[in-house]
Scaffold this motif. Structure first.
Motif, short mmCIF file in Angstrom:
data_model
loop_
_atom_site.label_atom_id
_atom_site.label_comp_id
_atom_site.label_asym_id
_atom_site.label_seq_id
_atom_site.Cartn_x
_atom_site.Cartn_y
_atom_site.Cartn_z
N THR A 173 20.45 23.81 31.72
CA THR A 173 20.37 22.36 31.89
C THR A 173 19.02 21.92 32.44
O THR A 173 18.91 20.81 32.99
CB THR A 173 21.50 21.88 32.81
N VAL A 174 18.01 22.76 32.30
CA VAL A 174 16.64 22.41 32.67
C VAL A 174 16.59 21.92 34.14
O VAL A 174 15.91 20.95 34.46
CB VAL A 174 16.02 21.35 31.72
N ASN A 175 17.37 22.60 35.00
CA ASN A 175 17.40 22.30 36.44
C ASN A 175 17.89 20.89 36.76
O ASN A 175 17.56 20.34 37.80
CB ASN A 175 16.02 22.52 37.08
N GLU A 176 18.67 20.31 35.85
CA GLU A 176 19.19 18.96 36.08
C GLU A 176 20.68 18.94 35.76
O GLU A 176 21.26 19.93 35.35
CB GLU A 176 18.44 17.94 35.22
N GLY A 177 21.30 17.78 35.94
CA GLY A 177 22.69 17.59 35.55
C GLY A 177 23.68 18.01 36.61
O GLY A 177 23.36 18.72 37.58
N GLU A 178 24.91 17.55 36.43
CA GLU A 178 26.01 17.88 37.31
C GLU A 178 27.29 17.96 36.52
O GLU A 178 27.43 17.33 35.46
CB GLU A 178 26.17 16.83 38.41
N VAL A 179 28.22 18.75 37.00
CA VAL A 179 29.52 18.85 36.33
C VAL A 179 30.30 17.55 36.55
O VAL A 179 30.38 17.05 37.66
CB VAL A 179 30.32 20.05 36.89
N ILE A 180 30.86 17.02 35.48
CA ILE A 180 31.68 15.82 35.57
C ILE A 180 33.12 16.28 35.89
O ILE A 180 33.93 16.54 34.99
CB ILE A 180 31.63 15.00 34.26
N ASP A 181 33.42 16.40 37.17
CA ASP A 181 34.68 16.97 37.60
C ASP A 181 35.88 16.18 37.11
O ASP A 181 36.97 16.74 36.89
CB ASP A 181 34.73 17.06 39.13
N SER A 195 24.30 16.83 32.04
CA SER A 195 25.60 16.86 32.71
C SER A 195 26.71 17.21 31.72
O SER A 195 27.67 17.90 32.08
CB SER A 195 25.89 15.51 33.37
N LEU A 196 26.59 16.75 30.50
CA LEU A 196 27.56 17.12 29.48
C LEU A 196 27.54 18.63 29.27
O LEU A 196 28.58 19.29 29.22
CB LEU A 196 27.25 16.39 28.17
N HIS A 197 26.33 19.20 29.17
CA HIS A 197 26.21 20.65 29.00
C HIS A 197 26.75 21.39 30.22
O HIS A 197 27.42 22.43 30.08
CB HIS A 197 24.75 21.03 28.75
#
Length: 475
Positions: free
Chosen positions: A463-471, A435-437
């Motif tokens: 992001t290896v198909n994972e994570g989310e943007v920390i809006d 998510s950081l990336h």
């Protein structure tokens, strides 16, 4: 409408926009030539050179990497209960974890720090980072970061590539693959170390993995001469050097034509061309003597403790000023932040070596109007536990630690997420490395789910198909 047409309609107004819209279409001819030249220099014919998927808030990234894992408990995430429980084990209410040292039942180590609420936002900062504390209204502190790594090799590798296993492209390589370079005479991705040792995992942590080698980071050397062999011998004219390079490139391209897809050879061809361009342009870019004495002083170049990291922070500003897209600045190269013992001595030295240069960098960027378009990232591969492994140190903690962001559209003066009362686990708004990336890429206008490299037909993402943007980072 094709995907690339859609991307063209959404990207930022940049030099490419100006060229493509200028002169009733004649700019498009220049644009096409620039793309072709840029791909040639990158040595990356497979690169789509994405235009941003949306209007980004940043153009460049400076990643300040504290190699070894700084203690969040003693810098940006105060935990008074750690001192109350000093010498005692964690209370039963705190989940036990696996650590490489097996010290979860050892007594807690008190923090000797004093804290100050800084800026109008009142964010707490310890006395190890007083000058950075002056910039907290521009800084977003993420206290709930998590990683999958227990040791340094896996941690540094994941913080750089998204995986604890080696072999994937680094974040800087993904940025370079996605956006290309804004300067055809300097590398698009530069790594600056403050010592002779490389971080755990070696140069693969800024490598290109399964991509073309042309996207990997270029390591500059510490000291007064970060790039060796820039100057040709006096008897070799530029014209002669150009003819020699053209001849070598023609031989290499003939060889490559019979061996398509050889990324190492493509990168070698690109490196020859880039090296020739750098001979003319890089000496000026890395010449810190052009800076005023006042600038040298504010970055700490005149003090032994701050000199190495200060030089690299100043050099990072000069590089992004000249269009280098991604600059990574290491502190404590070779895991020197790894304070299993004598954390007072260790962190006093390293915080002291980085505090003034980081504050100077933020001040310099802001005064030049560059902070609003430059994303500054601070942190290490993980944080540290509240327990004492050797009586006066702290162990690795990937379960909850702090990173911070500034500039590049970040909303400063805020804290995102939280760890428990002992700084052991992220308990509110966990932010995994993926998510950081994703958030860093979003600042640059890139959707981490849409930056795709096809490896043997399989779509690979940064992001290896994972994570989310920390809006919340952007307000």
């Amino acid at each position: 409408m094709s995907q690339i047409d859609s991307l063209h309609r959404q990207h930022l107004l940049s030099r490419r926009d100006v060229l493509s819209r200028a002169g009733a279409g004649f700019g498009a001819i220049a644009l096409a030539g620039m793309f072709a030249e840029e791909q040639n220099l990158l040595g990356a014919p497979e690169s789509p050179l994405f235009l941003p998927h949306k209007a980004g808030t940043a153009r460049n990234v400076i990643f300040l990497f504290m190699d070894g894992g700084p203690s969040h408990l003693d810098t940006f995430d105060p935990k008074p209960l750690v001192n109350e429980y000093a010498g005692k084990p964690l209370p039963p209410s705190i989940k036990r974890v696996i650590t490489p040292m097996g010290v979860t039942e050892n007594g807690l180590l008190a923090s000797k720090r004093t804290w100050k609420n800084c800026g109008q936002s009142g964010l707490p900062v310890s006395d190890w980072y007083p000058r950075v504390g002056e910039w907290m209204d521009d800084i977003c502190v993420i206290r709930s970061c998590t990683s999958d790594a227990l040791n340094h090799v896996g941690g540094v590798t994941q913080m750089n590539t998204g995986s604890i296993l080696g072999g994937r492209p680094s974040l800087g390589a993904w940025v370079h693959y996605g956006l290309g370079s804004e300067n055809r005479n300097l590398p698009g991705y530069v790594v600056l170390l403050d010592g002779d040792r490389e971080p755990p995992g070696g140069n693969r942590v800024w490598g290109a993995g399964f991509m073309s080698a042309g996207h990997q980071g270029t390591k500059f050397l510490p000291g007064d001469h970060p790039i060796l062999h820039l100057s040709s011998p006096a008897e070799i004219s530029d014209h002669r050097q150009r003819r020699k390079l053209d001849y070598i490139n023609q031989i290499n391209r003939d060889h490559l034509a019979r061996r398509p897809g050889d990324s190492e050879l493509e990168a070698r061809i690109a490196s020859y061309e880039l090296a020739f361009q750098m001979q003319a342009h890089a000496p000026e870019a890395v010449n810190l003597a052009e800076e005023s004495q006042a600038t040298h002083e504010v970055y700490g170049l005149n003090q032994k403790r701050t000199q190495a990291f200060g030089k690299n922070c100043l050099l990072a500003r000069r590089l992004i000023e000249r269009g280098v897209r991604f600059v990574q600045v290491y502190s404590g190269s070779g895991s020197r932040w790894d304070a299993h013992a004598k954390i007072e001595q260790n962190h006093t030295e390293l915080c002291g070596a980085t505090d003034q240069p980081i504050a100077a960098l933020l001040q310099d960027l802001k005064q030049r109007g560059l902070l609003e378009e430059t994303l500054v990232v601070w942190g290490g591969e993980f944080g540290r536990t509240p327990m004492s492994e050797k009586g006066d140190g702290r162990d690795h903690n990937p379960y909850g630690f702090t990173m911070w962001l500034a500039g590049g559209g970040v909303k400063g003066g805020q804290i995102i997420g939280a760890t428990d009362d002992f700084g052991m686990h992220a308990v509110s708004r966990p932010v995994h490395v993926h998510s950081l990336h994703a958030t860093i890429l979003a600042a640059l206008g890139l959707d981490h789910t849409e930056v795709i490299y096809r490896l043997q037909g399989r779509p690979e993402r940064p992001t290896v198909n994972e994570g989310e943007v920390i809006d919340e980072v952007f307000g």
